[in-house]
Design an enzyme around this catalytic site. Structure first.
Site, PDB file in Angstrom:
ATOM      1  CG  ASP A  38      -2.119   0.889   1.087  1.00 46.99           C
ATOM      2  OD1 ASP A  38      -2.349   1.395  -0.030  1.00 46.99           O
ATOM      3  OD2 ASP A  38      -2.813   1.111   2.094  1.00 46.99           O
ATOM      4  CG  ASN A  58      -7.875  -1.916  -5.261  1.00 43.09           C
ATOM      5  OD1 ASN A  58      -6.958  -2.705  -5.075  1.00 43.09           O
ATOM      6  ND2 ASN A  58      -8.162  -0.974  -4.366  1.00 43.09           N
TER       7      ASN A  58
HETATM    8  C1  IPE Z   1      -5.469  -2.662  -0.214  1.00 41.89           C
HETATM    9  O1  IPE Z   1      -5.118  -1.342  -0.337  1.00 41.89           O
HETATM   10  C2  IPE Z   1      -5.445  -3.315  -1.561  1.00 41.89           C
HETATM   11  C3  IPE Z   1      -4.131  -3.503  -2.156  1.00 41.89           C
HETATM   12  C4  IPE Z   1      -2.981  -3.167  -1.634  1.00 41.89           C
HETATM   13  C5  IPE Z   1      -4.143  -4.156  -3.441  1.00 41.89           C
HETATM   14  P1  IPE Z   1      -6.209  -0.203  -0.547  1.00 41.89           P
HETATM   15  O2  IPE Z   1      -5.464   1.068  -0.703  1.00 41.89           O
HETATM   16  O3  IPE Z   1      -7.139  -0.570  -1.638  1.00 41.89           O
HETATM   17  O4  IPE Z   1      -7.013  -0.253   0.833  1.00 41.89           O
HETATM   18  P2  IPE Z   1      -7.836   0.878   1.574  1.00 41.89           P
HETATM   19  O5  IPE Z   1      -8.775   1.471   0.591  1.00 41.89           O
HETATM   20  O6  IPE Z   1      -6.849   1.888   2.055  1.00 41.89           O
HETATM   21  O7  IPE Z   1      -8.505   0.177   2.707  1.00 41.89           O
HETATM   22  C1  IPE Z   2      -1.544   0.225  -3.320  1.00 40.47           C
HETATM   23  O1  IPE Z   2      -1.295   1.585  -3.382  1.00 40.47           O
HETATM   24  C2  IPE Z   2      -1.734  -0.398  -4.680  1.00 40.47           C
HETATM   25  C3  IPE Z   2      -3.115  -0.786  -4.985  1.00 40.47           C
HETATM   26  C4  IPE Z   2      -4.137  -0.696  -4.171  1.00 40.47           C
HETATM   27  C5  IPE Z   2      -3.360  -1.279  -6.316  1.00 40.47           C
HETATM   28  P1  IPE Z   2      -2.487   2.609  -3.388  1.00 40.47           P
HETATM   29  O2  IPE Z   2      -2.847   2.923  -4.803  1.00 40.47           O
HETATM   30  O3  IPE Z   2      -3.619   2.164  -2.547  1.00 40.47           O
HETATM   31  O4  IPE Z   2      -1.787   3.873  -2.737  1.00 40.47           O
HETATM   32  P2  IPE Z   2      -2.438   4.910  -1.740  1.00 40.47           P
HETATM   33  O5  IPE Z   2      -3.000   4.135  -0.592  1.00 40.47           O
HETATM   34  O6  IPE Z   2      -3.504   5.635  -2.513  1.00 40.47           O
HETATM   35  O7  IPE Z   2      -1.309   5.790  -1.355  1.00 40.47           O
HETATM   36 MG    MG Z   3      -4.069   2.403  -0.596  1.00 35.39          MG
END
Ligand code: IPE
Ligand code: IPE
Ligand code: MG
Length: 248
Positions: free
Chosen positions: A22, A70
């Site tokens: 993340d 997502n």
């Molecule tokens: C969890 O991260 C999913 C992945 C890392 C693929 P998200 O960024 O989607 O989770 P939330 O929205 O912060 O809970």
């Molecule tokens: C994790 O990084 C990757 C996926 C969820 C695909 P994020 O895209 O959630 O990054 P933040 O949380 O917005 O910084």
């Molecule tokens: Mg995230």
């Protein structure tokens, strides 16, 4: 980056590490870059983390790459992430195969673009006899969706209610045959599960770091493993040290 060896006895190395990768978006934002640049940097980092996993002797690595939630992101980002997955397979498959990594997928494959499905299935087929490290890629994965899918199959297989046990449910999950994660690492500091391995994580140890995923390096990975090695896993019982003392 230093390259000190792991200072942990073999038996304290987790068998299965799972990672919530993340913080790609915030990593990019911090640099004034588009979110997709963060995802690309995250992919580069993944290559390093996989290599370190093999070196550290961790047998199973599960990575959360795209959740069932997502899909709710802007279409350009979703498209970009789909492209990145294909690109990673194209560019990294040979190298992973050479390293002895076996690729598996967890999640709803059938709901992905047929071109992606084909690439994923090819990668699984090509690497199926490798056994140095098992890499589970959670892509279009959701923990609740996994449980729903398991229950549907249990019912459609006509399993009688009294035969439904922990073990049976394990066999119907996408992770069938894979031990539960010992350690779950979440980067970017969020204190939540986000629908990741909600059944399997019943007794996992957690390591949360504020570092954004693209910056999560081998040193920090080592620190996570060392922290894990010092945990006292009790599984609802009392610690083994206490038991010995009270028996003395
Ligand atoms: C969890 O991260 C999913 C992945 C890392 C693929 P998200 O960024 O989607 O989770 P939330 O929205 O912060 O809970
Ligand atoms: C994790 O990084 C990757 C996926 C969820 C695909 P994020 O895209 O959630 O990054 P933040 O949380 O917005 O910084
Ligand atoms: Mg995230």
């Amino acid at each position: 980056m230093t390259d000190t060896p792991l200072n942990i006895p073999m038996e304290k190395i987790p068998q299965h590490v799972a990672m919530i990768m993340d913080g790609n978006g915030r990593w990019a934002l911090q640099r004034g870059l588009p979110r997709l640049a963060g995802h690309k940097a995250g992919t580069e980092n993944l290559r390093r983390v996989i290599r370190a996993t093999v070196e550290f002797g961790v047998k199973y690595l599960t990575i959360y790459a795209f959740s069932t939630e997502n899909w709710g992101r802007p279409p350009e980002e979703v498209q970009g992430l789909m492209f990145i997955l294909q690109d990673v397979i194209d560019r990294e498959l040979d190298e992973l195969n050479k390293q002895g990594v076996q690729l598996r997928h967890i999640g709803r494959l059938e709901r992905l673009d047929p071109k992606i499905q084909k690439k994923v299935l090819h990668a699984i087929e090509l690497t199926k006899h490798n056994d140095r490290m098992i890499l589970n890629v959670a892509f279009n994965y959701g923990g609740r969706d996994e449980i729903v899918n398991a229950v549907q199959h249990i019912i459609s297989d006509g399993i009688p209610a009294e035969d439904v046990t922990d073990e049976l449910i394990n066999q119907y999950l996408y992770t069938a045959g894979v031990p539960d994660p010992d350690l779950i690492i979440r980067t970017s500091g969020e204190l939540r599960v986000s629908n990741f391995l909600i059944w399997q994580a019943a007794y996992s140890e957690w390591y949360i770091t504020p570092t954004y995923w693209p910056d999560f390096d081998k040193d920090e990975y080592r620190r996570a493993l060392e922290a894990f090695a010092n945990r006292d896993r009790r599984y609802g019982k009392v610690s083994s040290g206490e038991l010995q003392e009270s028996n003395a």
